[in-house]
Design an enzyme around this catalytic site. Structure first.
Site, PDB file in Angstrom:
ATOM      1  CE  LYS A 183      -1.846   1.768   3.993  1.00 31.12           C
ATOM      2  NZ  LYS A 183      -1.620   3.191   4.229  1.00 31.12           N
ATOM      3  CG  ASN A 184       2.118   2.841   3.563  1.00 31.57           C
ATOM      4  OD1 ASN A 184       0.961   3.191   3.268  1.00 31.57           O
ATOM      5  ND2 ASN A 184       2.467   2.577   4.811  1.00 31.57           N
ATOM      6  CB  CYS A 207      -4.831   6.542  10.638  1.00 30.57           C
ATOM      7  SG  CYS A 207      -5.240   5.078   9.683  1.00 30.57           S
ATOM      8  NE  ARG A 240      -0.701  10.948  10.268  1.00 34.35           N
ATOM      9  CZ  ARG A 240      -1.043   9.896   9.534  1.00 34.35           C
ATOM     10  NH1 ARG A 240      -2.276   9.421   9.604  1.00 34.35           N
ATOM     11  NH2 ARG A 240      -0.184   9.330   8.715  1.00 34.35           N
ATOM     12  N   PRO A 241       1.757  16.831  11.630  1.00 34.16           N
ATOM     13  CG  PRO A 241       3.727  17.509  12.696  1.00 34.16           C
ATOM     14  CD  PRO A 241       2.608  16.521  12.793  1.00 34.16           C
ATOM     15  CB  ILE A 242       2.666  18.395   6.158  1.00 31.85           C
ATOM     16  CG1 ILE A 242       1.906  19.711   5.956  1.00 31.85           C
ATOM     17  CG2 ILE A 242       1.701  17.241   6.253  1.00 31.85           C
ATOM     18  CD1 ILE A 242       1.308  19.828   4.549  1.00 31.85           C
ATOM     19  CG  ASP A 243       7.044  20.400  10.570  1.00 32.59           C
ATOM     20  OD1 ASP A 243       6.305  19.395  10.674  1.00 32.59           O
ATOM     21  OD2 ASP A 243       8.143  20.470  11.138  1.00 32.59           O
ATOM     22  CD  GLN A 244      10.901  18.676   9.339  1.00 36.63           C
ATOM     23  OE1 GLN A 244      11.991  18.696   8.765  1.00 36.63           O
ATOM     24  NE2 GLN A 244      10.554  19.586  10.243  1.00 36.63           N
ATOM     25  CG  ASP A 276       2.234   1.430   9.733  1.00 37.76           C
ATOM     26  OD1 ASP A 276       1.879   2.331  10.515  1.00 37.76           O
ATOM     27  OD2 ASP A 276       2.643   1.660   8.579  1.00 37.76           O
ATOM     28  NE  ARG A 330      -7.136   4.805   4.656  1.00 34.42           N
ATOM     29  CZ  ARG A 330      -6.205   5.117   5.558  1.00 34.42           C
ATOM     30  NH1 ARG A 330      -6.493   5.128   6.840  1.00 34.42           N
ATOM     31  NH2 ARG A 330      -4.984   5.427   5.186  1.00 34.42           N
TER      32      ARG A 330
HETATM   33  N1  EPU Z   1       6.324  14.438  11.258  1.00 34.47           N
HETATM   34  C1  EPU Z   1       6.573  15.760  11.552  1.00 34.47           C
HETATM   35  N2  EPU Z   1       6.573  16.656  10.518  1.00 34.47           N
HETATM   36  C2  EPU Z   1       6.348  16.296   9.224  1.00 34.47           C
HETATM   37  C3  EPU Z   1       6.108  14.938   8.928  1.00 34.47           C
HETATM   38  C4  EPU Z   1       6.090  14.027   9.977  1.00 34.47           C
HETATM   39  O1  EPU Z   1       6.778  16.129  12.700  1.00 34.47           O
HETATM   40  O2  EPU Z   1       6.382  17.159   8.350  1.00 34.47           O
HETATM   41  C5  EPU Z   1       6.324  13.459  12.351  1.00 34.47           C
HETATM   42  C6  EPU Z   1       4.955  12.757  12.506  1.00 34.47           C
HETATM   43  O3  EPU Z   1       4.081  13.521  13.293  1.00 34.47           O
HETATM   44  C7  EPU Z   1       5.356  11.440  13.133  1.00 34.47           C
HETATM   45  C8  EPU Z   1       6.744  11.147  12.522  1.00 34.47           C
HETATM   46  O4  EPU Z   1       7.208  12.394  11.995  1.00 34.47           O
HETATM   47  O5  EPU Z   1       5.499  11.602  14.514  1.00 34.47           O
HETATM   48  C9  EPU Z   1       6.762  10.127  11.388  1.00 34.47           C
HETATM   49  O6  EPU Z   1       5.783  10.483  10.419  1.00 34.47           O
HETATM   50  P1  EPU Z   1       5.940  10.101   8.868  1.00 34.47           P
HETATM   51  O7  EPU Z   1       5.956  11.348   8.098  1.00 34.47           O
HETATM   52  O8  EPU Z   1       7.085   9.148   8.719  1.00 34.47           O
HETATM   53  O9  EPU Z   1       4.580   9.344   8.591  1.00 34.47           O
HETATM   54  P2  EPU Z   1       3.690   9.409   7.277  1.00 34.47           P
HETATM   55  O10 EPU Z   1       4.552   9.569   6.094  1.00 34.47           O
HETATM   56  O11 EPU Z   1       2.574  10.357   7.490  1.00 34.47           O
HETATM   57  C10 EPU Z   1       3.848   6.862   6.765  1.00 34.47           C
HETATM   58  C11 EPU Z   1       2.868   5.748   6.545  1.00 34.47           C
HETATM   59  C12 EPU Z   1       2.203   5.376   7.869  1.00 34.47           C
HETATM   60  C13 EPU Z   1       3.291   4.992   8.878  1.00 34.47           C
HETATM   61  C14 EPU Z   1       4.347   6.089   8.997  1.00 34.47           C
HETATM   62  C15 EPU Z   1       5.526   5.701   9.851  1.00 34.47           C
HETATM   63  C16 EPU Z   1       2.176   6.147   4.289  1.00 34.47           C
HETATM   64  C17 EPU Z   1       1.102   6.566   3.369  1.00 34.47           C
HETATM   65  N3  EPU Z   1       1.878   6.167   5.583  1.00 34.47           N
HETATM   66  O12 EPU Z   1       3.089   7.953   7.279  1.00 34.47           O
HETATM   67  O13 EPU Z   1       1.412   4.243   7.594  1.00 34.47           O
HETATM   68  O14 EPU Z   1       2.709   4.773  10.146  1.00 34.47           O
HETATM   69  O15 EPU Z   1       4.848   6.436   7.687  1.00 34.47           O
HETATM   70  O16 EPU Z   1       6.134   4.552   9.358  1.00 34.47           O
HETATM   71  O17 EPU Z   1       3.265   5.769   3.862  1.00 34.47           O
HETATM   72  C18 EPU Z   1      -0.427   2.809   7.800  1.00 34.47           C
HETATM   73  O18 EPU Z   1      -0.087   2.254   6.753  1.00 34.47           O
HETATM   74  O19 EPU Z   1      -1.300   2.329   8.568  1.00 34.47           O
HETATM   75  C19 EPU Z   1       0.190   4.068   8.186  1.00 34.47           C
HETATM   76  C20 EPU Z   1      -0.351   4.893   9.054  1.00 34.47           C
END
Ligand code: EPU
Length: 428
Positions: A22-23, A117, A122-126, A306, A398
């Site tokens: 999926k991811n 979820c 869940r910030p996207i600052d990075q 996960d 999903r």
């Molecule tokens: N984070 C920040 N700022 C950002 C982005 C992330 O502080 O700009 C923090 C998040 O809040 C979190 C950590 O960094 O504490 C890791 O987040 P990450 O960005 O790695 O997660 P993601 O990309 O949103 C993906 C998977 C998730 C999985 C995580 C961690 C996808 C679509 N989703 O999420 O998968 O839990 O990586 O491995 O790839 C799932 O499949 O059930 C699922 C939730």
């Protein structure tokens, strides 16, 4: 509305074939936006997050042709729009990958802030830090949309403050067609990052170091047509390994990359589960009662967050006290309230959950709180005494292809039924 009805107690036995990841799929499909040609992608899982991604592509003007259920041909030469509407973006987190790919292709992207979820903030600052490092400007718009614009993207160094899968993907997507070299430091190393890089390289990109914490993207002028097959889903594989262990079963999990499963295998072995590795399959049996252990979730190659909810079901039945420390998400234990209804004994304090193992679980009506919390309830239902009903299964669908069929083939007593509530509302 549908629900799963599970009569627990059957040992899972037999073989199960793992679907595409999926991811990886939800990153690779948006990445096709960067390609001026036709992409054929194999091993695409048939799950609702993929359907949503394909709907977004269609709304942008993609021509999509199904070769079969798991192979799709996408022609993005006729793309004409660069806005991802809220009613599609709200269904899934990964809709933000269209920011990176639309920005890379057109120099502009308008995307609604994503859904997905609920694990707390869940910030996207990075992600935004990566776009601005390459020369883009980010502006909030009305209705929760953001606009990201650049005259010309230019490669730069990006140091991610947290190891983020999503920010690493978006940094790669926006850098592939940028002028010059982008260096992403403190990058995520998950198998789906490597898969995305391999896909883009097969179309003429020049990405090196994926799978390590420093990724270099040498910008190229254009990408060309390609034919690619997505890797097997690490978390789906881990889920069936856990389901076998939970039911004292004997399951051969096929079409896997055992290297991707090492952290899961190691923890299962610590719990007394027998795991035999083959080239592209893993056999999981559990001869005796599970043994307690402690787990801390970490970015890859650590234990994947996960897999935390499914493995919690095993620990809740293990002999003794076990501790899970969730270090990736701030609030990923919401599902435990539901599992308590099935006899799970657990105390949660912030990012730590302590499980006191019980001899057996008992069936109860429960609601899936999110994708992996939901699958934990299914596994608990398979192991429990009595009939468990799991509602809100749209979360689970999903991410799991043909879940009911795959489990039933292994001997589970599970049905997907339409609830009477939804029959009444349809009749009105
Ligand atoms: N984070 C920040 N700022 C950002 C982005 C992330 O502080 O700009 C923090 C998040 O809040 C979190 C950590 O960094 O504490 C890791 O987040 P990450 O960005 O790695 O997660 P993601 O990309 O949103 C993906 C998977 C998730 C999985 C995580 C961690 C996808 C679509 N989703 O999420 O998968 O839990 O990586 O491995 O790839 C799932 O499949 O059930 C699922 C939730």
């Amino acid at each position: 509305m549908e629900k799963y009805v599970i009569r627990g107690g059957n040992r899972l036995c037999g073989e199960v074939e793992i679907s595409g990841a999926k991811n990886a799929a939800v990153a690779i499909l948006p990445a096709t936006v960067l390609i001026d040609g036709v992409c054929r992608v194999d091993n695409i899982p048939s799950i609702s997050d993929v359907s949503t991604t394909l709907k977004i592509l269609k709304s942008l003007g993609s021509q999509i042709r199904y070769i079969n259920k798991n192979t799709i041909e996408i022609d993005n030469s006729t793309l004409q729009f660069h806005t991802v509407p809220h009613d599609l973006a709200r269904h899934m987190r990964a809709s933000y990958y269209f920011i990176g790919s639309l920005l890379g292709r057109f120099g502009i992207a308008r995307v609604s802030m994503p859904g997905g979820c609920n694990f707390g903030v869940r910030p996207i600052d990075q992600h935004l830090k990566a776009f601005t490092a390459l020369g883009a400007s980010v502006s909030p718009m009305e209705n929760g949309m953001i606009e990201v614009v650049a005259d010309r993207l230019v490669g730069n160094s990006i140091y991610l403050d947290v190891v983020s899968v999503g920010a690493t993907v978006n940094a790669i997507l926006s850098a592939v067609l940028a002028r010059g070299t982008t260096i992403i430091e403190n990058a995520a190393k998950e198998p789906h990052i490597v898969d995305l890089a391999n896909f883009l390289n097969s179309a003429g990109a020049d990405i090196r170091g994926a799978g390590t914490d420093v990724i270099k993207v040498f910008g190229v002028e254009r990408l060309h047509s390609t034919h690619y097959s997505i890797i097997p889903d690490q978390i789906e594989a881990g889920t069936y390994m856990v389901a076998s262990a939970a039911t004292g079963g004997d399951v051969l999990v096929k079409n896997v990359i055992p290297k991707h499963l090492e952290s899961i295998t190691a923890k299962l072995q610590e719990m007394g589960v027998v795991v035999e590795e083959y080239d592209d399959a893993i056999r999981v049996t559990r001869p005796n009662r599970l043994i307690h252990c402690n787990i801390k979730t970490m970015p890859h190659p650590g234990f994947p967050t996960d897999m935390q909810p499914p493995v919690a079901v095993l620990l809740s039945m293990a002999d003794g006290t076990s501790i899970i420390t969730e270090s990736v998400w701030e609030n990923r234990f919401r599902y435990i309230d539901e599992l308590r209804r099935m006899g799970v004994q657990a105390q949660v304090d912030g990012k730590v959950a302590v499980f006191q193992g019980v001899e057996y679980l008992t069936a109860a009506p429960v609601k899936a709180t999110d994708l992996r919390g939901g699958i934990a309830m299914v596994i608990a239902g398979l192991a429990a005494r009595g009939v468990t009903e799991v509602e809100e299964i749209h979360h689970i669908e999903r991410g799991y292809e043909n879940l009911v069929e795959k489990l039933a083939n292994l001997g589970a007593d599970i049905r997907r039924v339409v609830t009477s509530d939804s029959l009444i509302s349809r009749a009105l």
